[in-house]
Design an enzyme around this catalytic site. Structure first.
Site, PDB file in Angstrom:
ATOM      1  N   SER A   1     -60.551  -8.221 -42.091  1.00  0.00           N
ATOM      2  CA  SER A   1     -61.980  -7.981 -42.319  1.00  0.00           C
ATOM      3  C   SER A   1     -62.753  -9.260 -41.997  1.00  0.00           C
ATOM      4  CB  SER A   1     -62.222  -7.590 -43.785  1.00  0.00           C
ATOM      5  OG  SER A   1     -63.590  -7.815 -44.105  1.00  0.00           O
TER       6      SER A   1
ATOM      7  N   HIS B   1     -61.131  -5.023 -39.060  1.00  0.00           N
ATOM      8  CA  HIS B   1     -61.770  -4.124 -40.025  1.00  0.00           C
ATOM      9  C   HIS B   1     -63.236  -4.535 -40.149  1.00  0.00           C
ATOM     10  CE1 HIS B   1     -61.785  -1.845 -43.965  1.00  0.00           C
ATOM     11  NE2 HIS B   1     -62.713  -2.742 -44.246  1.00  0.00           N
TER      12      HIS B   1
ATOM     13  N   ASP C   1     -66.794  -4.087 -41.862  1.00  0.00           N
ATOM     14  CA  ASP C   1     -67.482  -3.600 -43.058  1.00  0.00           C
ATOM     15  C   ASP C   1     -68.963  -3.436 -42.786  1.00  0.00           C
ATOM     16  OD1 ASP C   1     -65.386  -3.429 -45.084  1.00  0.00           O
ATOM     17  OD2 ASP C   1     -65.177  -5.583 -44.731  1.00  0.00           O
TER      18      ASP C   1
ATOM     19  N   MET D   1     -72.494  -2.216 -44.036  1.00  0.00           N
ATOM     20  CA  MET D   1     -73.180  -1.945 -45.305  1.00  0.00           C
ATOM     21  C   MET D   1     -74.672  -1.796 -45.058  1.00  0.00           C
ATOM     22  SD  MET D   1     -71.264  -4.663 -47.779  1.00  0.00           S
ATOM     23  CE  MET D   1     -69.506  -5.025 -47.597  1.00  0.00           C
TER      24      MET D   1
ATOM     25  N   HIS E   1     -65.475   0.580 -41.352  1.00  0.00           N
ATOM     26  CA  HIS E   1     -65.539   1.026 -42.745  1.00  0.00           C
ATOM     27  C   HIS E   1     -67.021   1.120 -43.095  1.00  0.00           C
ATOM     28  CE1 HIS E   1     -64.746  -0.077 -47.260  1.00  0.00           C
ATOM     29  NE2 HIS E   1     -65.150   1.166 -47.102  1.00  0.00           N
TER      30      HIS E   1
ATOM     31  N   MET F   1     -69.937   1.713 -45.295  1.00  0.00           N
ATOM     32  CA  MET F   1     -70.415   1.826 -46.681  1.00  0.00           C
ATOM     33  C   MET F   1     -71.904   2.082 -46.593  1.00  0.00           C
ATOM     34  SD  MET F   1     -68.075  -1.266 -48.118  1.00  0.00           S
ATOM     35  CE  MET F   1     -67.745  -1.839 -46.458  1.00  0.00           C
TER      36      MET F   1
ATOM     37  N   MET G   1     -59.953   1.887 -52.178  1.00  0.00           N
ATOM     38  CA  MET G   1     -60.643   0.633 -52.491  1.00  0.00           C
ATOM     39  C   MET G   1     -60.156   0.100 -53.823  1.00  0.00           C
ATOM     40  SD  MET G   1     -64.043   0.164 -50.571  1.00  0.00           S
ATOM     41  CE  MET G   1     -63.522  -1.478 -50.875  1.00  0.00           C
TER      42      MET G   1
ATOM     43  N   GLY H   1     -68.717  -3.720 -51.466  1.00  0.00           N
ATOM     44  CA  GLY H   1     -69.948  -4.497 -51.356  1.00  0.00           C
ATOM     45  C   GLY H   1     -69.721  -5.960 -51.027  1.00  0.00           C
ATOM     46  N   PHE H   2     -68.660  -6.523 -51.583  1.00  0.00           N
ATOM     47  CA  PHE H   2     -68.466  -7.956 -51.395  1.00  0.00           C
ATOM     48  C   PHE H   2     -66.989  -8.308 -51.243  1.00  0.00           C
ATOM     49  CE2 PHE H   2     -72.302  -7.183 -53.756  1.00  0.00           C
ATOM     50  CZ  PHE H   2     -73.238  -7.950 -53.052  1.00  0.00           C
ATOM     51  N   GLY H   3     -66.752  -9.368 -50.483  1.00  0.00           N
ATOM     52  CA  GLY H   3     -65.405  -9.893 -50.383  1.00  0.00           C
ATOM     53  C   GLY H   3     -65.115 -10.806 -51.560  1.00  0.00           C
ATOM     54  N   GLY H   4     -63.867 -11.191 -51.703  1.00  0.00           N
ATOM     55  CA  GLY H   4     -63.497 -12.199 -52.685  1.00  0.00           C
ATOM     56  C   GLY H   4     -63.367 -11.721 -54.116  1.00  0.00           C
TER      57      GLY H   4
ATOM     58  N   ASP I   1     -57.929  -1.596 -49.476  1.00  0.00           N
ATOM     59  CA  ASP I   1     -59.024  -2.507 -49.141  1.00  0.00           C
ATOM     60  C   ASP I   1     -59.588  -3.144 -50.406  1.00  0.00           C
ATOM     61  OD1 ASP I   1     -61.109  -3.877 -47.978  1.00  0.00           O
ATOM     62  OD2 ASP I   1     -62.276  -2.095 -47.446  1.00  0.00           O
TER      63      ASP I   1
ATOM     64  N   GLY J   1     -59.270  -7.341 -52.304  1.00  0.00           N
ATOM     65  CA  GLY J   1     -58.435  -8.221 -53.125  1.00  0.00           C
ATOM     66  C   GLY J   1     -56.994  -8.360 -52.645  1.00  0.00           C
TER      67      GLY J   1
ATOM     68  N   GLY K   1     -59.579  -9.837 -46.217  1.00  0.00           N
ATOM     69  CA  GLY K   1     -60.798 -10.557 -45.860  1.00  0.00           C
ATOM     70  C   GLY K   1     -60.728 -12.005 -46.282  1.00  0.00           C
ATOM     71  N   SER K   2     -61.289 -12.292 -47.470  1.00  0.00           N
ATOM     72  CA  SER K   2     -61.509 -13.684 -47.882  1.00  0.00           C
ATOM     73  C   SER K   2     -60.244 -14.543 -47.830  1.00  0.00           C
ATOM     74  CB  SER K   2     -62.126 -13.720 -49.287  1.00  0.00           C
ATOM     75  OG  SER K   2     -61.327 -12.984 -50.185  1.00  0.00           O
TER      76      SER K   2
HETATM   77  C1  DX5 Z   1     -65.547  -4.838 -49.541  1.00  0.00           C
HETATM   78  C2  DX5 Z   1     -65.001  -4.609 -48.184  1.00  0.00           C
HETATM   79  C3  DX5 Z   1     -63.700  -5.259 -47.902  1.00  0.00           C
HETATM   80  C4  DX5 Z   1     -63.739  -6.757 -48.017  1.00  0.00           C
HETATM   81  C5  DX5 Z   1     -62.407  -7.201 -48.460  1.00  0.00           C
HETATM   82  O1  DX5 Z   1     -66.571  -3.938 -49.787  1.00  0.00           O
HETATM   83  O2  DX5 Z   1     -64.803  -3.235 -47.951  1.00  0.00           O
HETATM   84  O3  DX5 Z   1     -63.200  -4.880 -46.632  1.00  0.00           O
HETATM   85  O4  DX5 Z   1     -64.030  -7.417 -46.828  1.00  0.00           O
HETATM   86  O5  DX5 Z   1     -62.494  -8.549 -48.742  1.00  0.00           O
HETATM   87  P1  DX5 Z   1     -61.419  -9.224 -49.675  1.00  0.00           P
HETATM   88  O6  DX5 Z   1     -60.119  -9.197 -48.940  1.00  0.00           O
HETATM   89  O7  DX5 Z   1     -61.949 -10.592 -49.876  1.00  0.00           O
HETATM   90  O8  DX5 Z   1     -61.360  -8.450 -50.949  1.00  0.00           O
HETATM   91 ZN    ZN Z   2     -63.786  -2.740 -46.056  1.00  0.00          ZN
END
Ligand code: DX5
Ligand code: ZN
Length: 329
Positions: free
Chosen positions: A24, A49, A51, A53, A82, A84, A153, A158-161, A192, A194, A214-215
């Protein structure tokens, strides 16, 4: 080439196991996404991937189809979108046109879902549904036959990390797998949110095919390639010891010989299996005896299919294979 710049992966480095990693780019440098996707590819990602939004479905805003289309030119990796967003149907054509290989949207949207899934599949792309942590898997049941991807999920979208919700993974990943059981080939469970080296083993042990990361991959100074390889290996370790009786998983791309038959019979079997959605390769194999050079009737053809589909194909086409083998005898 400067000494610090790394070379492309050697061929023997190509992933051999089962789990795959979709990178991601949400937490990459959004000012230089072209660099991000090229880097992910060079470091061994299996997919990108994306994201998307809309600041309505989730309280965050990222990028749209124009960005996706621009990234399409920068990498040969498959693009998993993906979405959202509140209205995936309204914008779908733009994402198809942008060159997405798969499109996954949320089952919680308040618009008809089936037509959008159908349009994705009619365009020859993989169609997926994703669900928020609190939405039960049962919500996907009505769309089962139209799904190539179930994206579980394990964070609030909404957010990474954010932290991996292990309870959600335990409850939903096996259920997602069962939901796709009827597919002889090509059904994928994505996880998807964490996913990192601490949680990959759990996700793999619960049967996830595709780990969205992602992060964990965009930490400055970290070796992304090593992180991807570790996460894949840990997921395969989980699969081996939780689901596969200690046996290492079959590499996702392995092919097996399903039958060896004269051409006409092999063709019949090929047609039947391909109609069920499983890709088949047919190779002229070997002759039955020393005098077979003259006897084309005895030339056999090997029918190869993906190892991952072997069990399901045997269950459905084992009888036909036996019949054709008898006819040949
Ligand atoms: C969150 C995204 C994920 C996100 C995952 O809404 O759908 O794809 O990028 O990021 P990490 O791996 O940091 O949870
Ligand atoms: Zn995603």
């Amino acid at each position: 080439m400067s000494p610090t710049r790394r070379r492309r992966r050697p061929a023997e480095d190509v992933p051999r196991g089962r789990a795959r990693v979709a990178v991601s780019i949400l937490d990459a440098d959004l000012g230089n996404l072209a660099h991000a996707v090229r880097r992910a590819e060079r470091e061994g990602a299996d997919r990108i991937h994306l994201d998307v939004m809309d600041a309505h479905f989730v309280p965050n805003l990222t990028f749209g189809p124009k960005t996706v289309k621009a990234l399409r030119r920068r990498t040969r990796l498959p693009l998993d979108a993906h979405l959202m967003v509140d209205e995936p149907g309204r914008f779908l054509d733009q994402y198809l046109d942008a060159g997405c290989d798969s499109i996954t949207f949320h089952v919680e949207v308040r618009e008809p879902i089936e037509p959008t899934l159908r349009r994705i599949r009619e365009a020859g792309r993989a169609a997926g549904l994703s669900l928020r942590p609190k939405t039960p898997i049962a919500a996907l049941e009505p769309y089962r036959a139209l799904l190539d991807i179930v994206m579980v999920m394990t964070v609030e979208p909404g957010f990474g990390g954010q932290a991996f919700m292990a309870d959600v993974a335990r409850e939903k990943l096996p259920a997602a797998r069962r939901l796709l059981d009827h597919k002889l080939y090509g059904g994928e469970v994505h996880v998807d949110g964490g996913v990192n080296r601490e949680t990959a083993e759990i996700a793999g042990g619960l049967g996830a095919d595709m780990l969205v990361v992602g992060s964990a991959l965009w930490i400055e100074g970290h070796d992304m390639g090593r992180e991807i390889r570790l996460i894949r290996a840990l997921a395969d370790e989980g699969f081996q010891y939780q689901l596969n009786g200690g046996v290492p998983p079959t590499p996702r791309d392995a092919m097996v010989t399903f039958a060896s038959l004269p051409r006409a019979e092999a063709k019949r079997l090929e047609t039947a299996i391909e109609a069920a959605g499983v890709p088949v390769l047919l190779f002229r194999a070997h002759d039955d005896g020393a005098d077979a050079v003259a006897s084309t009737a005895r030339t056999r053809w090997d029918l190869l299919l993906p190892a991952s589909a072997e069990a399901a194909v045997t269950a459905r086409f084992g009888d036909l294979r036996a019949t054709l083998e008898r006819e040949r005898a």
